[in-house]
Motif scaffolding. Structure first.
Motif, PDB file in Angstrom:
ATOM      1  N   VAL B 464       0.864  -1.178   0.000  1.00  0.00           N
ATOM      2  CA  VAL B 464       0.000   0.000   0.000  1.00  0.00           C
ATOM      3  C   VAL B 464       0.900   1.227   0.000  1.00  0.00           C
ATOM      4  CG1 VAL B 464      -1.873   1.201   1.177  1.00  0.00           C
ATOM      5  CG2 VAL B 464      -1.732  -1.300   1.291  1.00  0.00           C
ATOM      6  N   SER B 465       0.733   2.094  -0.999  1.00  0.00           N
ATOM      7  CA  SER B 465       1.652   3.220  -1.140  1.00  0.00           C
ATOM      8  C   SER B 465       0.944   4.548  -0.925  1.00  0.00           C
ATOM      9  CB  SER B 465       2.331   3.190  -2.505  1.00  0.00           C
ATOM     10  OG  SER B 465       1.489   3.732  -3.485  1.00  0.00           O
ATOM     11  N   TYR B 466       1.724   5.504  -0.449  1.00  0.00           N
ATOM     12  CA  TYR B 466       1.237   6.846  -0.110  1.00  0.00           C
ATOM     13  C   TYR B 466       2.262   7.859  -0.592  1.00  0.00           C
ATOM     14  CZ  TYR B 466      -1.635   4.292   3.329  1.00  0.00           C
ATOM     15  OH  TYR B 466      -2.507   3.435   3.948  1.00  0.00           O
ATOM     16  N   GLY B 467       1.902   8.692  -1.557  1.00  0.00           N
ATOM     17  CA  GLY B 467       2.897   9.614  -2.097  1.00  0.00           C
ATOM     18  C   GLY B 467       2.448  11.049  -2.272  1.00  0.00           C
ATOM     19  N   THR B 468       1.289  11.435  -1.723  1.00  0.00           N
ATOM     20  CA  THR B 468       0.701  12.720  -2.131  1.00  0.00           C
ATOM     21  C   THR B 468       0.891  13.871  -1.147  1.00  0.00           C
ATOM     22  OG1 THR B 468      -1.400  12.099  -1.148  1.00  0.00           O
ATOM     23  CG2 THR B 468      -1.073  11.537  -3.473  1.00  0.00           C
ATOM     24  N   ALA B 469       1.551  13.646  -0.009  1.00  0.00           N
ATOM     25  CA  ALA B 469       1.709  14.737   0.957  1.00  0.00           C
ATOM     26  C   ALA B 469       2.448  15.904   0.321  1.00  0.00           C
ATOM     27  CB  ALA B 469       2.453  14.252   2.192  1.00  0.00           C
ATOM     28  N   GLN B 470       2.037  17.111   0.673  1.00  0.00           N
ATOM     29  CA  GLN B 470       2.681  18.290   0.099  1.00  0.00           C
ATOM     30  C   GLN B 470       4.043  18.562   0.730  1.00  0.00           C
ATOM     31  OE1 GLN B 470      -0.012  21.689  -0.217  1.00  0.00           O
ATOM     32  NE2 GLN B 470      -1.696  20.259  -0.461  1.00  0.00           N
ATOM     33  N   ALA B 471       4.243  18.053   1.939  1.00  0.00           N
ATOM     34  CA  ALA B 471       5.538  18.215   2.591  1.00  0.00           C
ATOM     35  C   ALA B 471       6.027  16.849   3.039  1.00  0.00           C
ATOM     36  CB  ALA B 471       5.420  19.153   3.789  1.00  0.00           C
ATOM     37  N   ALA B 472       7.256  16.516   2.684  1.00  0.00           N
ATOM     38  CA  ALA B 472       7.840  15.258   3.136  1.00  0.00           C
ATOM     39  C   ALA B 472       8.175  15.387   4.611  1.00  0.00           C
ATOM     40  CB  ALA B 472       9.093  14.947   2.340  1.00  0.00           C
ATOM     41  N   SER B 473       7.937  14.340   5.354  1.00  0.00           N
ATOM     42  CA  SER B 473       8.255  14.403   6.783  1.00  0.00           C
ATOM     43  C   SER B 473       8.683  13.031   7.248  1.00  0.00           C
ATOM     44  CB  SER B 473       7.037  14.883   7.572  1.00  0.00           C
ATOM     45  OG  SER B 473       5.942  14.029   7.327  1.00  0.00           O
ATOM     46  N   THR B 474       9.783  12.595   6.687  1.00  0.00           N
ATOM     47  CA  THR B 474      10.305  11.277   7.022  1.00  0.00           C
ATOM     48  C   THR B 474      11.106  11.364   8.319  1.00  0.00           C
ATOM     49  OG1 THR B 474      10.458  10.871   4.677  1.00  0.00           O
ATOM     50  CG2 THR B 474      11.607   9.334   6.099  1.00  0.00           C
ATOM     51  N   ASP B 475      10.817  10.455   9.222  1.00  0.00           N
ATOM     52  CA  ASP B 475      11.546  10.484  10.490  1.00  0.00           C
ATOM     53  C   ASP B 475      12.872   9.733  10.369  1.00  0.00           C
ATOM     54  OD1 ASP B 475      11.019   7.793  10.622  1.00  0.00           O
ATOM     55  OD2 ASP B 475       9.437   7.991  12.119  1.00  0.00           O
ATOM     56  N   ALA B 476      13.568   9.615  11.494  1.00  0.00           N
ATOM     57  CA  ALA B 476      14.907   9.028  11.478  1.00  0.00           C
ATOM     58  C   ALA B 476      14.891   7.599  10.941  1.00  0.00           C
ATOM     59  CB  ALA B 476      15.486   9.055  12.884  1.00  0.00           C
ATOM     60  N   GLU B 477      13.784   6.908  11.165  1.00  0.00           N
ATOM     61  CA  GLU B 477      13.691   5.526  10.692  1.00  0.00           C
ATOM     62  C   GLU B 477      13.164   5.427   9.264  1.00  0.00           C
ATOM     63  OE1 GLU B 477      10.991   3.981  13.549  1.00  0.00           O
ATOM     64  OE2 GLU B 477      12.287   4.500  15.219  1.00  0.00           O
ATOM     65  N   GLY B 478      13.029   6.556   8.587  1.00  0.00           N
ATOM     66  CA  GLY B 478      12.491   6.528   7.234  1.00  0.00           C
ATOM     67  C   GLY B 478      10.986   6.415   7.219  1.00  0.00           C
ATOM     68  N   GLY B 479      10.372   6.642   8.355  1.00  0.00           N
ATOM     69  CA  GLY B 479       8.926   6.481   8.462  1.00  0.00           C
ATOM     70  C   GLY B 479       8.186   7.769   8.249  1.00  0.00           C
ATOM     71  N   TYR B 480       6.916   7.633   8.061  1.00  0.00           N
ATOM     72  CA  TYR B 480       6.044   8.765   7.890  1.00  0.00           C
ATOM     73  C   TYR B 480       5.825   9.395   9.246  1.00  0.00           C
ATOM     74  CZ  TYR B 480       1.835  11.367   7.025  1.00  0.00           C
ATOM     75  OH  TYR B 480       0.910  12.341   6.945  1.00  0.00           O
ATOM     76  N   ASN B 481       5.907  10.705   9.303  1.00  0.00           N
ATOM     77  CA  ASN B 481       5.960  11.343  10.605  1.00  0.00           C
ATOM     78  C   ASN B 481       5.050  12.561  10.686  1.00  0.00           C
ATOM     79  OD1 ASN B 481       6.786  11.891  13.178  1.00  0.00           O
ATOM     80  ND2 ASN B 481       8.700  12.872  12.568  1.00  0.00           N
ATOM     81  N   GLY B 482       3.790  12.358  10.484  1.00  0.00           N
ATOM     82  CA  GLY B 482       2.840  13.411  10.818  1.00  0.00           C
ATOM     83  C   GLY B 482       2.498  14.372   9.712  1.00  0.00           C
ATOM     84  N   GLY B 483       3.003  14.155   8.500  1.00  0.00           N
ATOM     85  CA  GLY B 483       2.558  14.999   7.396  1.00  0.00           C
ATOM     86  C   GLY B 483       1.123  14.657   7.060  1.00  0.00           C
ATOM     87  N   ASP B 484       0.695  15.040   5.904  1.00  0.00           N
ATOM     88  CA  ASP B 484      -0.718  14.897   5.592  1.00  0.00           C
ATOM     89  C   ASP B 484      -0.867  14.469   4.139  1.00  0.00           C
ATOM     90  OD1 ASP B 484      -3.398  14.956   6.097  1.00  0.00           O
ATOM     91  OD2 ASP B 484      -3.604  17.118   5.841  1.00  0.00           O
ATOM     92  N   MET B 485      -1.124  13.181   3.940  1.00  0.00           N
ATOM     93  CA  MET B 485      -1.398  12.709   2.591  1.00  0.00           C
ATOM     94  C   MET B 485      -2.707  13.345   2.122  1.00  0.00           C
ATOM     95  SD  MET B 485       1.108  10.786   1.608  1.00  0.00           S
ATOM     96  CE  MET B 485       2.595  10.205   2.462  1.00  0.00           C
ATOM     97  N   GLU B 486      -2.823  13.507   0.828  1.00  0.00           N
ATOM     98  CA  GLU B 486      -3.904  14.331   0.286  1.00  0.00           C
ATOM     99  C   GLU B 486      -5.023  13.512  -0.368  1.00  0.00           C
ATOM    100  OE1 GLU B 486      -4.273  17.623   0.372  1.00  0.00           O
ATOM    101  OE2 GLU B 486      -2.404  18.013   1.443  1.00  0.00           O
ATOM    102  N   HIS B 487      -6.210  14.069  -0.340  1.00  0.00           N
ATOM    103  CA  HIS B 487      -7.321  13.539  -1.128  1.00  0.00           C
ATOM    104  C   HIS B 487      -6.940  13.544  -2.615  1.00  0.00           C
ATOM    105  CE1 HIS B 487     -10.383  15.431   1.948  1.00  0.00           C
ATOM    106  NE2 HIS B 487      -9.539  14.587   2.513  1.00  0.00           N
ATOM    107  N   THR B 488      -7.605  12.713  -3.386  1.00  0.00           N
ATOM    108  CA  THR B 488      -7.453  12.798  -4.839  1.00  0.00           C
ATOM    109  C   THR B 488      -8.812  13.104  -5.465  1.00  0.00           C
ATOM    110  OG1 THR B 488      -7.860  10.452  -5.255  1.00  0.00           O
ATOM    111  CG2 THR B 488      -5.591  11.091  -4.764  1.00  0.00           C
TER     112      THR B 488
END
Lengths: 692, 692
Positions: B464-488
């Protein structure tokens, strides 16, 4: 050392017995006991059966004389919306795409829309239960794989064209490599006219599933998917499928055997490859086509437009060497950059687009409809036409927003033409896609995915994003540089107008579409019905000249392949087809006479010929008394056509296929037995090791 | 210097005149001449009209007694497929989600499926033609914006709840801020029972569109979208909408005025905020609810399950402070990493999920249906129930695959319960989403987007992939960290079973869903029909105690707001409502008595009261002779209820709204005139500059 040796020999024993078992079987079967189970209770092996993935088997059809199937390759709901927003405005509508399935839009015909699932089988994107050994020969893969969430166009096409779920890379074969009859074969058996139109190379997966059976989708021509300057067929085709190895040949060659009434698309360069075996050995595939009576057109839109129906001369018109040029020039997806918002992209027309020269998809669709309507079979029995907008997918792969939008436009206009020019009271028009794709529409540029900012028909910016490529390949300018954005597994839209359109409502599976089309046209759908299409199989052996004999086979319409065996009066085999793999043997020419050259027959001798339908299991046997040496040329016997003997499938012939469920169980038991032997050998080896 | 000063004064003149013009208008109208045009020929201003974006206006309804609308927030086809693949297997099916709309699945009821478009208006994700000045007051934005390809839940909800396209951030107001009547207001006017259920805060956009009108979706409570410890209502609400400023109040306060028979969800903390104006000033919203006769439950599933129907005591049961906890623990999307393939994620149950304590979405749906079925209005006239699976969207925003899957499961089970427990011969069940979302299903991890590898019910890996957040916010572990993926903006699925289900077939727009529901229930849909709901409006003025007067208003069912003006016998205004903006004034309590306190009336004096329906334009006038000082308390007049005067909307009252198309044109001309004056001033300034 002793135990190592014993282990090695045990493994070799398993391998050799498994291979022998597989090769000895008349159809290919693999143990599927380790298939995983979905909560629906169906294992991979169960789902791999014909029709097993249907969701609406109980929903009936209405009869339609004709079916026109429009496949927008990779045209998920996202791709439709992106093209609509850009070309028509978000409130706009497509004259074709959005009219089919719309109640009230097209006179008073039935209309329906729905979603369907597209998953495939096998463990990965190119995996299958069919493997090749180092020599390129088919071997059994004892693991039939798992479910694959995302299909490719060939597994997808095989599903809607045959009703059987299979692995990505398969063309009208099941996960074991066994051919599955497709809609064209079945339509021809029912006397329908057939047409196949695509903007892609005509050997590409979507058109290929109406033309051929191949374990490898890249088996485009006798030399594979090449321009003919090098021979890498061995990499791209199952070796046993190649003509020179006793197989049924490449997709291009099988296209000619299938003999659709109309074939229009791209991919002419593969027809310039040289045939490597059989009757046409040494000729190009174009030459073979002409010899077989096709009206051919190579890269000439004007000549395509000038084509007329001629009795017995099907049309093969290929407009370009490869895939046809796109309608719009490409746009490039790039990393996030505020400058893109200030200067949104406006797509520009591509001068090289063949629509400028009379070969838009609409033009090709018009020509196909004109030819099918002029065809007496079409007039009497109706027709099945498939039209593919192929490069929606190809440009989506390339993260090319303008490309995919232009191709959707071209596709829409073909649909709009068709619905105005067919009789929707007797023609079922279906518009769908084969799988969803990567592009997404956003209000703002994403940070992760690449994107293109477009200025839409509404005058606002719209962002098209692409983030699914497995390898990043950003060039110096931050642009997308030749990677490959991926299909997605999302359920997608199917829409239909005309008799039986109600069958697309709700959640269906791609395989249901086979039943929707075949059912509307009254074609044989179940394995039993399909096997019964060979019940009137006949074999006539003729002497074409002194010492030359041919078996002319008719009526094996339930089969894709035949095998034959010629024995002398002592029961010794004189000659026989290779049937070591599912694609080795004689390709049936659907609803035509399939000729088998009978070599090594001596004048004046007695023989027995058996011809077996590889799918139906039907067998016709012919007792042959060859005329004495010196008989008159070509007409040695009583028959004025040179027929010296004939046979047919007996009336009480069994209906089931050669292996069926019982055969599969037998194979499973055999493999289990092999495993037990192997385990015993391993235990013995271990004991020996302890003792040494 | 001279020219600068002239320029500045010209701009100021434009601004002040434009503002004055806007404030003086009884409803808010903005020049829309610069709206862009789609090829369909509709400008933004045209599309902003009630019903203008319908695609199937000509398709009729069938009558249904009840409607149950299931909204899977953010549940595009991709989210459905991902959840099905994971939970049921790719070949599996949902008992609820996949049964609604499926022909033959549910007895012999009508079934339909289709796709609909969801675009919104305005120039960006939070933009609108409505602006706020520095003081938080509504001002006109002369640019109505463009089309917005991707909607948020509030513009989306406003579209299906009112039939009017609007801007992202709007709750049941058009792009000019004018309230649009919603399905609950119209259902209540028709005597229907109403229910609203969500796993979100009950003030969240989807439930809010059935409860309120707000130019700002964040206007949750008297202090805005806060926990009540700080007051930032001025940032989150239009100042004029707040009670203390003469407005109709926050979403929570309007929820009480709307008085749905059943309201169950989250968001209890906003009811702990303190009311800032009007009758309940100084009390918490919970206290207000109790004073108004609601049965209230705060964060107590057992108490929710124990609720029974009580006449005149609607249910307000909020299960959690904020959004309700999810069914599954969260997964984290991370950058590409082969290790994820070897160790696919298996989702785990969340101990905090309230389904463990009797408050699954199914439990809440069951309670709502039980209460509506026990309600005499529901029994006699039918009901409208909305059930939202809210956190599919919220977890998709958070790139939380397990979260969104668990919420889809919870949602499916609520649907499955409903279709087994309603009478589908008289109940139309609709299942859809409000917008598509970011998640995609792939076979292999993407290089660009973040992803989670899951082990599906079929035993295979799915990505399952997620690529639409307007701001990247990758944490130290390369994880998603509180940004906001967008509606399509992809078109999405709508499915329906029951009377009138055929209306969802084909390509529709989100606004068509308003007409599908309202039409099935026989509610007023067109502006004329809605205005006519106020034709029997009455006003009764009562003296509640010496010197205290109240106007009790009934029958203005075609209005969301009222304005009033009280004049003395000389025509001088004694008191009046603020009507400077569309949300200033008196909130109509739908199908109830709306009371207006009449201040500053003197005993024994004569007055004229006019009450105007702000949407319908209907006016009721009352001539008042206040009783002499010293009259008996509460019953100074002839009427035993204290009524001393009454009036009603005259029979020949005009049908059109206060401005309508003509009014808009007048405004446009006025603004154009202002522009001409400004241009003249600029020219004069330029000339002065040249002369100086």
């Amino acid at each position: 050392m002793g135990n190592h040796k014993a282990l090695t020999s045990a493994v070799a024993a398993i391998a050799s017995i498994a291979t022998l078992g597989a090769l000895a079987a008349p159809a290919f079967a693999v143990d599927a006991a380790n298939g995983t189970y979905s909560p629906n209770g169906k294992s991979v092996a169960e789902l791999a059966k014909h029709g097993a993935a249907q969701r609406i088997a109980a929903i009936g059809n209405k009869s339609a004389k004709n079916v026109v199937l429009f496949i927008g390759d990779g045209m998920g709901d996202s791709e439709i919306t992106i093209a609509r927003d850009y070309l028509k405005g978000a409130n706009g509508h497509f004259d074709g795409l959005d009219a089919v399935g719309q109640p009230g839009a097209l006179d008073d015909v039935q209309a329906g829309t729905g979603q369907y699932t597209t998953f495939s089988l096998g463990d990965g994107s190119k995996d299958s239960a069919v493997g090749k050994d180092a020599a390129g020969k088919l071997v059994a893969n004892p693991n039939p794989g798992k479910l694959t969430p995302v299909t490719d166009s060939s597994a997808s096409g095989s599903a809607w064209a045959t009703g059987t779920k299979t692995y990505n890379n398969a063309v009208d074969v099941d996960i074991y490599g066994n051919p599955q009859l497709n809609l064209f074969e079945l339509a021809k058996a029912a006397g329908k006219a057939t047409g196949n139109v695509s903007t892609a190379e005509i050997q590409d997966a979507t058109p290929a599933v109406l033309e051929s059976h191949s374990t490898e989708r890249a088996c485009y021509g006798p030399q594979g998917k090449t321009d003919g300057t090098s021979n890498n067929a061995s990499k791209q085709c199952l070796a046993n499928q190649l003509k020179e190895n006793g197989g049924i040949g490449s997709i291009s060659e099988q296209l000619l055997d299938t003999r659709a009434d109309v074939t229009i698309g791209g991919g002419s360069k593969y027809f310039r490859q040289t045939v490597q075996g059989g009757e046409y050995k040494g000729k190009t595939v174009w030459e073979q086509a002409k010899d077989m009576g096709f009206q051919t057109v190579e890269n000439d839109p004007a000549a395509m437009n000038a084509l007329q129906y001629k009795d017995g001369q099907p049309v093969l018109a290929l407009m370009s060497d490869g895939n046809m040029p796109t309608k719009f020039n490409p746009s490039k997806a790039t990393a996030k950059d505020p400058a893109k918002d200030a200067n949104p992209t406006v797509c520009t027309p591509n001068d090289a687009w063949l629509g400028n020269r009379g070969a838009s998809l609409k033009d090709m669709t018009k020509k196909a409809l004109d030819l099918l309507n002029a065809n007496p079979n079409g007039q009497k029995n109706g027709f099945l036409l498939q039209v593919e907008g192929a490069s929606i997918d190809k440009q989506d792969h390339a993260a090319n927003a303008c490309g995919q939008i232009g191709e959707t436009d071209d596709f829409d206009q073909a649909i709009a033409y068709a619905i105005k020019n067919v009789d929707l009271t007797n023609t079922l028009v279906i518009v769908t896609a084969d799988h969803a794709h990567t592009s997404q529409v956003l209000n703002a540029q994403p940070a992760y995915a690449l994107s293109t900012v477009l200025k839409s028909a509404d005058g606002n910016n719209m962002v098209v994003s692409y983030g699914t490529a497995q390898a990043a390949s950003t060039d110096a300018e931050g642009g997308y540089n030749g990677g490959d954005m991926e299909h997605t597994g999302t359920q997608l839209r199917i829409a239909a107008s005309g008799p039986g359109a109600q069958r697309v409502i709700g959640l269906t599976d791609q395989t249901d579409n086979f039943y929707t089309i075949a059912g509307a046209l009254g074609l044989a759908t179940s394995p039993d019905e399909q096997n019964a299409l060979s019940k009137d199989g006949t074999v006539k052996v003729a002497r074409t000249q002194a010492g030359k004999y041919v078996a002319n086979v008719d009526g094996f319409n339930g089969d894709a392949l035949l095998s034959y065996e010629l024995k002398d009066k002592n029961g010794a085999v004189v000659s026989k087809s290779d049937s070591s793999t599912p694609l080795s043997g004689v390709r049936v020419k659907p609803a035509q006479t399939t000729s088998i050259a009978l070599d090594k027959m001596s004048e004046g001798a007695e023989y027995t010929l058996t011809v077996t339908g590889r799918q139906s299991g039907k067998v016709a046997t012919v007792a042959i008394q060859a005329p004495a040496a010196g008989s008159a040329d070509k007409k040695p016997g009583a028959d004025k056509n040179g027929v010296i003997a004939s046979g047919k499938v007996p009336n009480d012939s069994a209906v089931s296929g050669p292996l069926g469920a019982t055969g599969t169980a037998v194979m499973a038991i055999a493999i289990a037995a092999v495993m037990l032997v192997a385990i015993a050998m391993l235990i013995k080896a271990a004991r020996n090791a302890r003792n040494n």
